[in-house]
Design a protein around this motif. Structure first.
Motif, PDB file in Angstrom:
ATOM      1  N   PHE A   1       2.748  -5.770  -7.088  1.00 53.98           N
ATOM      2  CA  PHE A   1       1.534  -5.029  -7.436  1.00 53.98           C
ATOM      3  C   PHE A   1       0.506  -6.014  -7.928  1.00 53.98           C
ATOM      4  N   TYR A   2      -0.689  -5.933  -7.368  1.00 58.94           N
ATOM      5  CA  TYR A   2      -1.764  -6.857  -7.752  1.00 58.94           C
ATOM      6  C   TYR A   2      -3.092  -6.149  -7.625  1.00 58.94           C
ATOM      7  N   ASN A   3      -3.964  -6.355  -8.579  1.00 62.38           N
ATOM      8  CA  ASN A   3      -5.309  -5.786  -8.523  1.00 62.38           C
ATOM      9  C   ASN A   3      -5.253  -4.264  -8.354  1.00 62.38           C
ATOM     10  N   ASN A   4      -4.351  -3.663  -9.103  1.00 61.59           N
ATOM     11  CA  ASN A   4      -4.213  -2.211  -9.143  1.00 61.59           C
ATOM     12  C   ASN A   4      -3.774  -1.568  -7.838  1.00 61.59           C
ATOM     13  N   GLU A   5      -3.107  -2.335  -6.997  1.00 62.89           N
ATOM     14  CA  GLU A   5      -2.542  -1.723  -5.805  1.00 62.89           C
ATOM     15  C   GLU A   5      -1.280  -2.466  -5.368  1.00 62.89           C
ATOM     16  N   ILE A   6      -0.486  -1.779  -4.569  1.00 54.17           N
ATOM     17  CA  ILE A   6       0.730  -2.388  -4.059  1.00 54.17           C
ATOM     18  C   ILE A   6       0.382  -3.483  -3.061  1.00 54.17           C
ATOM     19  N   SER A   7       0.976  -4.693  -3.275  1.00 49.65           N
ATOM     20  CA  SER A   7       0.782  -5.803  -2.345  1.00 49.65           C
ATOM     21  C   SER A   7       1.838  -5.804  -1.248  1.00 49.65           C
ATOM     22  N   GLU A   8       3.064  -5.627  -1.659  1.00 44.19           N
ATOM     23  CA  GLU A   8       4.193  -5.626  -0.724  1.00 44.19           C
ATOM     24  C   GLU A   8       5.206  -4.605  -1.218  1.00 44.19           C
ATOM     25  N   LYS A   9       5.939  -4.026  -0.314  1.00 46.41           N
ATOM     26  CA  LYS A   9       7.067  -3.197  -0.708  1.00 46.41           C
ATOM     27  C   LYS A   9       8.180  -3.362   0.303  1.00 46.41           C
ATOM     28  N   SER A  10       9.394  -3.154  -0.158  1.00 48.55           N
ATOM     29  CA  SER A  10      10.546  -3.318   0.708  1.00 48.55           C
ATOM     30  C   SER A  10      10.932  -1.980   1.315  1.00 48.55           C
ATOM     31  N   GLU A  11      11.911  -2.036   2.209  1.00 47.87           N
ATOM     32  CA  GLU A  11      12.406  -0.811   2.844  1.00 47.87           C
ATOM     33  C   GLU A  11      13.043   0.125   1.825  1.00 47.87           C
ATOM     34  N   ILE A  12      13.538  -0.453   0.728  1.00 48.45           N
ATOM     35  CA  ILE A  12      14.159   0.365  -0.314  1.00 48.45           C
ATOM     36  C   ILE A  12      13.106   1.263  -0.963  1.00 48.45           C
ATOM     37  N   PHE A  13      11.920   0.765  -1.089  1.00 50.08           N
ATOM     38  CA  PHE A  13      10.830   1.444  -1.806  1.00 50.08           C
ATOM     39  C   PHE A  13      10.256   2.542  -0.921  1.00 50.08           C
ATOM     40  N   ASP A  14      10.982   3.666  -0.846  1.00 50.63           N
ATOM     41  CA  ASP A  14      10.535   4.760   0.013  1.00 50.63           C
ATOM     42  C   ASP A  14       9.695   5.745  -0.790  1.00 50.63           C
ATOM     43  N   ASP A  15       9.481   6.930  -0.213  1.00 49.69           N
ATOM     44  CA  ASP A  15       8.588   7.912  -0.834  1.00 49.69           C
ATOM     45  C   ASP A  15       9.093   8.429  -2.184  1.00 49.69           C
ATOM     46  N   GLN A  16      10.340   8.168  -2.484  1.00 42.91           N
ATOM     47  CA  GLN A  16      10.882   8.601  -3.776  1.00 42.91           C
ATOM     48  C   GLN A  16      10.429   7.688  -4.924  1.00 42.91           C
ATOM     49  N   PHE A  17       9.911   6.529  -4.575  1.00 42.98           N
ATOM     50  CA  PHE A  17       9.500   5.562  -5.581  1.00 42.98           C
ATOM     51  C   PHE A  17       7.976   5.501  -5.663  1.00 42.98           C
ATOM     52  N   SER A  18       7.474   5.254  -6.855  1.00 44.10           N
ATOM     53  CA  SER A  18       6.057   4.975  -7.018  1.00 44.10           C
ATOM     54  C   SER A  18       5.876   4.063  -8.218  1.00 44.10           C
ATOM     55  N   VAL A  19       4.773   3.335  -8.209  1.00 48.56           N
ATOM     56  CA  VAL A  19       4.445   2.469  -9.338  1.00 48.56           C
ATOM     57  C   VAL A  19       3.032   2.772  -9.787  1.00 48.56           C
ATOM     58  N   GLU A  20       2.791   2.468 -11.061  1.00 45.88           N
ATOM     59  CA  GLU A  20       1.492   2.769 -11.644  1.00 45.88           C
ATOM     60  C   GLU A  20       1.219   1.803 -12.779  1.00 45.88           C
ATOM     61  N   ARG A  21      -0.054   1.493 -12.963  1.00 45.43           N
ATOM     62  CA  ARG A  21      -0.461   0.714 -14.131  1.00 45.43           C
ATOM     63  C   ARG A  21      -1.498   1.589 -14.843  1.00 45.43           C
ATOM     64  N   PRO A  22      -1.025   2.510 -15.646  1.00 50.46           N
ATOM     65  CA  PRO A  22      -1.905   3.592 -16.122  1.00 50.46           C
ATOM     66  C   PRO A  22      -2.964   3.168 -17.124  1.00 50.46           C
ATOM     67  N   ASP A  23      -2.692   2.120 -17.912  1.00 48.85           N
ATOM     68  CA  ASP A  23      -3.604   1.858 -19.029  1.00 48.85           C
ATOM     69  C   ASP A  23      -3.924   0.383 -19.220  1.00 48.85           C
ATOM     70  N   GLY A  24      -3.705  -0.442 -18.231  1.00 51.72           N
ATOM     71  CA  GLY A  24      -4.044  -1.854 -18.329  1.00 51.72           C
ATOM     72  C   GLY A  24      -3.003  -2.708 -19.013  1.00 51.72           C
ATOM     73  N   SER A  25      -1.978  -2.079 -19.600  1.00 50.66           N
ATOM     74  CA  SER A  25      -0.911  -2.883 -20.196  1.00 50.66           C
ATOM     75  C   SER A  25       0.458  -2.488 -19.654  1.00 50.66           C
ATOM     76  N   ASN A  26       0.716  -1.188 -19.515  1.00 50.86           N
ATOM     77  CA  ASN A  26       2.005  -0.741 -19.007  1.00 50.86           C
ATOM     78  C   ASN A  26       2.051  -0.784 -17.486  1.00 50.86           C
ATOM     79  N   PHE A  27       3.250  -0.986 -16.975  1.00 52.07           N
ATOM     80  CA  PHE A  27       3.499  -0.971 -15.532  1.00 52.07           C
ATOM     81  C   PHE A  27       4.763  -0.151 -15.350  1.00 52.07           C
TER      82      PHE A  27
END
Lengths: 113, 115
Positions: free
Chosen positions: B49-75
């Motif tokens: 994750f870079y610049n508030n968006e996903i840069s790369e993801k693997s085949e494991i990272f399917d629709d069941q997974f998501s990432v977020e940086r909600p407040d500038g410190s947490n990921f």
């Protein structure tokens, strides 16, 4: 073909001897290479990074890189029991995979007193 | 010394439940990662994750997974509907430098057990 390959071991080395760990990678354009150490149940911790062909020394550790052969190695001199761990080789790809850091499956090293 | 912190250290959940794993990367780092390690197996790349968006993801990272940086410190890593095979140690990592250089710094991990 696996992206980063390591012999899983275990590699058993007597205390005080040199431990030699090897890694090969498939992406010829890879530019950055790392060795991590992982104790059982813990997170990986960085030991060495290497970016250019040749040797890089840091204390008892020497990393060696040969891009033509797509080969990275780690030598541990004067092996200590505390060096017993799994050693992970990691590689950063290039281009669209530049932010993707791939780990090998690791080599388990055991230093026998 | 700056460090990556992860919570919780261990979470037990029932299959089908949603799980959120939290990470606080090192403050001046720019690249953030989630890896997982099933017991006895290799450290597997999930997502970067870079610049508030996903840069790369693997085949494991399917629709069941998501990432977020909600407040500038947490990921955070969210697993929407956990499966038994999601049981693993999940490591957050951060990197401060440009994409082709720089070392990953790992948190201590969050162990997820799905029953």
């Amino acid at each position: 073909q696996k992206e980063v390959e390591q012999n899983s071991g275990p590699l058993s080395v007597p205390e005080g001897a040199i431990a030699s760990l090897n890694c090969t990678y498939s992406d010829r354009g890879s530019q950055s290479f790392f060795w991590y150490r992982q104790y059982s149940g813990k997170s990986p911790e960085l030991i060495m990074s290497i970016y250019s062909n040749g040797d890089k020394e840091d204390g008892r550790f020497t990393a060696q890189l040969n891009k033509a052969s797509q080969y990275v190695s780690l030598l541990i001199r004067d092996s200590q029991p505390s060096d017993s761990a799994t050693y992970l080789c990691a590689v950063i790809g290039r281009g669209s995979s530049a932010s993707k850091i791939i780990f090998g499956s690791g080599t388990r090293l055991s230093i026998r007193p | 010394e700056p460090e990556v912190t992860q919570t919780p250290s261990h979470q037990v959940t029932q299959m089908g439940q949603e799980v959120i794993l939290r990470c606080v990367p090192i403050s001046n780092h720019l690249y953030f990662y989630w890896y997982r390690q099933i017991l006895g197996q290799k450290v597997e790349f999930l997502v970067s994750f870079y610049n508030n968006e996903i840069s790369e993801k693997s085949e494991i990272f399917d629709d069941q997974f998501s990432v977020e940086r909600p407040d500038g410190s947490n990921f955070t890593l969210k697993i929407r509907s956990t499966k038994l095979e999601d049981s693993a140690m999940y490591f957050c990592a951060s990197k401060g430098q440009t994409s082709n250089t720089g070392e990953l710094f790992f948190g201590e991990g969050s162990r997820l057990t799905v029953l």
